[in-house]
Scaffold this active site. Structure first.
Site, PDB file in Angstrom:
ATOM      1  N   ASP A  54      87.814  75.080  38.258  1.00 21.86           N
ATOM      2  CA  ASP A  54      87.404  73.949  38.663  1.00 21.86           C
ATOM      3  C   ASP A  54      87.740  72.733  37.933  1.00 21.86           C
ATOM      4  O   ASP A  54      87.073  71.964  38.043  1.00 21.86           O
ATOM      5  CB  ASP A  54      85.936  73.864  39.469  1.00 21.86           C
ATOM      6  CG  ASP A  54      85.707  74.894  40.628  1.00 21.86           C
ATOM      7  OD1 ASP A  54      86.418  75.459  40.980  1.00 21.86           O
ATOM      8  OD2 ASP A  54      84.542  74.771  40.868  1.00 21.86           O
ATOM      9  N   ASP A  91      87.728  74.301  43.952  1.00 20.63           N
ATOM     10  CA  ASP A  91      86.716  74.095  44.918  1.00 20.63           C
ATOM     11  C   ASP A  91      87.389  73.593  46.074  1.00 20.63           C
ATOM     12  O   ASP A  91      88.230  72.564  45.960  1.00 20.63           O
ATOM     13  CB  ASP A  91      85.723  73.119  44.317  1.00 20.63           C
ATOM     14  CG  ASP A  91      84.097  73.538  44.797  1.00 20.63           C
ATOM     15  OD1 ASP A  91      83.904  74.795  44.907  1.00 20.63           O
ATOM     16  OD2 ASP A  91      83.470  72.577  44.676  1.00 20.63           O
ATOM     17  N   HIS A 100      86.471  72.479  50.100  1.00 23.70           N
ATOM     18  CA  HIS A 100      85.399  72.638  51.074  1.00 23.70           C
ATOM     19  C   HIS A 100      86.115  71.770  52.388  1.00 23.70           C
ATOM     20  O   HIS A 100      86.841  70.583  52.275  1.00 23.70           O
ATOM     21  CB  HIS A 100      84.209  71.614  50.555  1.00 23.70           C
ATOM     22  CG  HIS A 100      83.682  72.272  49.435  1.00 23.70           C
ATOM     23  ND1 HIS A 100      83.316  73.670  49.574  1.00 23.70           N
ATOM     24  CD2 HIS A 100      83.318  71.774  48.363  1.00 23.70           C
ATOM     25  CE1 HIS A 100      82.623  73.945  48.178  1.00 23.70           C
ATOM     26  NE2 HIS A 100      82.395  72.788  47.660  1.00 23.70           N
ATOM     27  N   HIS A 124      80.870  70.663  55.095  1.00 27.40           N
ATOM     28  CA  HIS A 124      80.355  71.917  54.381  1.00 27.40           C
ATOM     29  C   HIS A 124      78.847  71.668  54.033  1.00 27.40           C
ATOM     30  O   HIS A 124      78.388  70.777  53.985  1.00 27.40           O
ATOM     31  CB  HIS A 124      81.295  71.886  52.874  1.00 27.40           C
ATOM     32  CG  HIS A 124      80.882  73.051  52.103  1.00 27.40           C
ATOM     33  ND1 HIS A 124      80.029  73.119  51.028  1.00 27.40           N
ATOM     34  CD2 HIS A 124      81.068  74.420  52.391  1.00 27.40           C
ATOM     35  CE1 HIS A 124      80.002  74.439  50.638  1.00 27.40           C
ATOM     36  NE2 HIS A 124      80.827  75.340  51.387  1.00 27.40           N
ATOM     37  N   HIS A 149      82.104  66.503  48.152  1.00 26.13           N
ATOM     38  CA  HIS A 149      83.447  66.565  47.008  1.00 26.13           C
ATOM     39  C   HIS A 149      84.378  67.524  47.230  1.00 26.13           C
ATOM     40  O   HIS A 149      84.251  68.545  48.215  1.00 26.13           O
ATOM     41  CB  HIS A 149      82.711  67.084  45.770  1.00 26.13           C
ATOM     42  CG  HIS A 149      82.229  68.311  45.709  1.00 26.13           C
ATOM     43  ND1 HIS A 149      80.783  68.431  46.130  1.00 26.13           N
ATOM     44  CD2 HIS A 149      82.546  69.511  45.393  1.00 26.13           C
ATOM     45  CE1 HIS A 149      80.225  69.855  46.327  1.00 26.13           C
ATOM     46  NE2 HIS A 149      81.637  70.370  45.817  1.00 26.13           N
ATOM     47  N   LYS A 182      87.904  78.359  46.882  1.00 27.32           N
ATOM     48  CA  LYS A 182      86.523  78.917  47.098  1.00 27.32           C
ATOM     49  C   LYS A 182      85.941  77.834  47.706  1.00 27.32           C
ATOM     50  O   LYS A 182      86.011  76.696  47.401  1.00 27.32           O
ATOM     51  CB  LYS A 182      85.922  79.441  46.018  1.00 27.32           C
ATOM     52  CG  LYS A 182      85.633  78.396  44.890  1.00 27.32           C
ATOM     53  CD  LYS A 182      85.208  78.838  43.573  1.00 27.32           C
ATOM     54  CE  LYS A 182      84.859  77.933  42.437  1.00 27.32           C
ATOM     55  NZ  LYS A 182      83.952  76.898  42.881  1.00 27.32           N
ATOM     56  N   CYS A 207      79.512  76.613  38.483  1.00 28.09           N
ATOM     57  CA  CYS A 207      80.443  77.484  38.685  1.00 28.09           C
ATOM     58  C   CYS A 207      80.889  78.489  37.620  1.00 28.09           C
ATOM     59  O   CYS A 207      81.522  79.587  37.755  1.00 28.09           O
ATOM     60  CB  CYS A 207      81.861  76.726  39.266  1.00 28.09           C
ATOM     61  SG  CYS A 207      81.307  76.021  40.794  1.00 28.09           S
TER      62      CYS A 207
HETATM   63 ZN   LIG Z   1      81.559  72.622  45.647  1.00 34.57          ZN
END
Ligand SMILES: [Zn+2]
Length: 215
Positions: free
Chosen positions: A11, A49, A51, A55, A84, A109, A154
């Site tokens: 990330d 990351d 989303h 989310h 984010h 992810k 993470c």
């Molecule tokens: Zn996230």
């Protein structure tokens, strides 16, 4: 070079670095170290990351809740984050200073609206797999070196899953940056060490790579 080792870069995105929607203080400072480490690895995997706007981890999607508050969901406790790394936005892009042209795979992810995914290996329901374990096993990877953001979320969840999957797992402490919500950084290190994750520094990586070659 060790052909049985991978550098897992977690990330390193605009959203988690200064100026981002979920900026982690000083997180940009680790990027030169990560770039240098990557030169020692044949195999590099990046995570991103990624989303949807609706989310479940976004505080904006929960009426009356505060950012960084914890709520209980079907799959367990969830921290509510500011929105984010929304798919397709600059916030979700990899940081422009990240310079690892030979990275072979980007695992995205957190794209399931109803489940968060801190770990690179599985979503937060602890059931839905990303496929990364299978990829690494088919490539005969035995050692996983984890770096990136954030140490206590993470990075930690990825490293613990990696160790539990049977990979020899290292977290390179000075190539990670933590958030530290109410002691979460110390708790994460305790959980990682308990899972068998080894805490090392960037300067030590060549030594561990060599050991892996001999094994
Ligand atoms: Zn996230």
């Amino acid at each position: 070079m060790n052909h049985h080792s991978v550098l897992l870069v977690v990330d390193v995105q605009n959203g988690f670095t200064p100026g981002g929607n979920l900026a982690v203080a000083h997180a940009d400072h680790i990027i030169p170290t990560i770039n240098q480490l990557a030169q020692q690895f044949t195999h590099v995997v990046l995570t991103q990351d990624w989303h949807p706007h609706n989310h479940i981890s976004f505080v904006e999607n929960h009426v009356g809740k505060q950012a960084y508050q914890q709520i209980e969901l079907d799959y367990g406790t969830q921290v509510l984050w500011p929105s984010h790394c929304v798919q397709g936005t600059p916030d979700a892009e990899l940081h422009p200073d990240l310079n690892i042209q030979h990275a072979q795979l980007i695992i995205r992810k957190g794209f399931n609206a109803q489940i968060d995914s801190y770990s690179a290996f599985q979503e937060a329901d602890r059931k839905t797999k990303t496929g990364l374990a299978g990829y690494l096993k088919e490539r005969d990877i035995q050692q996983v070196f984890v770096v990136g953001i954030a140490t206590d979320f993470c990075v930690a969840w990825s490293a613990i899953d990696s160790a539990e999957l049977g990979f020899t797992t290292y977290v390179v402490q000075d190539a990670c940056q933590g958030i530290d919500l109410d002691g979460s950084l110390a708790q994460a290190w305790q959980a990682m060490l308990h899972a068998g994750v080894k805490r090392i520094q960037a300067v030590d990586v060549p030594t561990y790579l060599t050991q892996g070659d001999c094994a």
